[in-house]
Design a protein around this motif. Sequence first.
Motif, PDB file in Angstrom:
ATOM      1  N   PHE A   1       0.955  -1.216   0.126  1.00 35.57           N
ATOM      2  CA  PHE A   1      -0.082   0.078  -0.030  1.00 35.57           C
ATOM      3  C   PHE A   1       0.966   1.211   0.161  1.00 35.57           C
ATOM      4  CE2 PHE A   1      -2.317   3.402   2.207  1.00 35.57           C
ATOM      5  CZ  PHE A   1      -3.352   3.513   1.334  1.00 35.57           C
TER       6      PHE A   1
ATOM      7  N   THR B   1       2.380   1.905  -3.416  1.00 33.33           N
ATOM      8  CA  THR B   1       1.270   2.293  -4.403  1.00 33.33           C
ATOM      9  C   THR B   1       0.859   3.694  -4.161  1.00 33.33           C
ATOM     10  OG1 THR B   1       0.547  -0.005  -4.574  1.00 33.33           O
ATOM     11  CG2 THR B   1      -1.078   1.765  -5.252  1.00 33.33           C
ATOM     12  N   ALA B   2       0.505   4.006  -2.764  1.00 32.87           N
ATOM     13  CA  ALA B   2       0.518   5.334  -2.476  1.00 32.87           C
ATOM     14  C   ALA B   2       1.387   6.161  -2.399  1.00 32.87           C
ATOM     15  CB  ALA B   2      -0.501   5.242  -0.974  1.00 32.87           C
TER      16      ALA B   2
ATOM     17  N   PHE C   1      -4.760  -7.623  -1.295  1.00 35.24           N
ATOM     18  CA  PHE C   1      -4.346  -6.333  -1.468  1.00 35.24           C
ATOM     19  C   PHE C   1      -5.426  -5.303  -2.073  1.00 35.24           C
ATOM     20  CE2 PHE C   1      -2.326  -2.725  -4.043  1.00 35.24           C
ATOM     21  CZ  PHE C   1      -2.055  -1.902  -2.929  1.00 35.24           C
ATOM     22  N   GLU C   2      -6.086  -5.667  -3.291  1.00 35.30           N
ATOM     23  CA  GLU C   2      -7.136  -4.868  -3.662  1.00 35.30           C
ATOM     24  C   GLU C   2      -8.428  -4.655  -2.676  1.00 35.30           C
ATOM     25  OE1 GLU C   2      -7.000  -3.138  -6.404  1.00 35.30           O
ATOM     26  OE2 GLU C   2      -5.041  -4.085  -6.891  1.00 35.30           O
TER      27      GLU C   2
ATOM     28  N   LYS D   1      -6.693  -2.046  -0.119  1.00 41.19           N
ATOM     29  CA  LYS D   1      -6.632  -0.922  -0.729  1.00 41.19           C
ATOM     30  C   LYS D   1      -7.883   0.083  -0.998  1.00 41.19           C
ATOM     31  CE  LYS D   1      -5.716  -0.161  -5.249  1.00 41.19           C
ATOM     32  NZ  LYS D   1      -5.361  -0.089  -6.774  1.00 41.19           N
ATOM     33  N   SER D   2      -9.007  -0.757  -1.238  1.00 45.83           N
ATOM     34  CA  SER D   2     -10.251  -0.240  -1.330  1.00 45.83           C
ATOM     35  C   SER D   2     -11.077   0.019   0.026  1.00 45.83           C
ATOM     36  CB  SER D   2     -11.264  -1.289  -1.847  1.00 45.83           C
ATOM     37  OG  SER D   2     -12.657  -0.864  -1.958  1.00 45.83           O
TER      38      SER D   2
END
Length: 160
Positions: A10, A13-14, A107-108, A111-112
Amino acid sequence: MDLNELMEKFAATAEIKGCAPDGNGVYWLLVDDMPLCVFATDDGHVVLSADVGDPPPGGVETRECFYRTLLEAMHLGRGSAGASFSIDGSSGTVCLHRTEALSALDFESFKSMMGHFVDTLAEWRKIAADFRPVAEKRALEESARRQGARDMAANGFMQV
């Protein structure tokens, strides 16, 4: 995936730098200028938690309206994106938190969940802040009304 793996991915990605747990395994993040913490429980859950703000000043009616608004939002998770509100007993601050089973998260979905939580937090921080001026105005009006009644009583008049 465990929480460390989820948080590492995360953060990448962020583009969050220095994302590491403290000595207690808690990740402290600043997202859109809002502090929040993420940690895993001993029973295999992930918890997201953040302060919404202080309840508005003013009388019982104002606070009752504020708390009712929070409770209505939690009804079936419609206004809280599945998160819950609580009150920190020591500070009186309203908190938002969400708990999910770590085993149910990839992970998805993590993240959501983080995205929905941050969006919900931002919305409720604004709602709490917007309650303050209204509550402060009502408190000042009530104070002035009471002072007027005391002044009239001191001058031998009674307000009916």
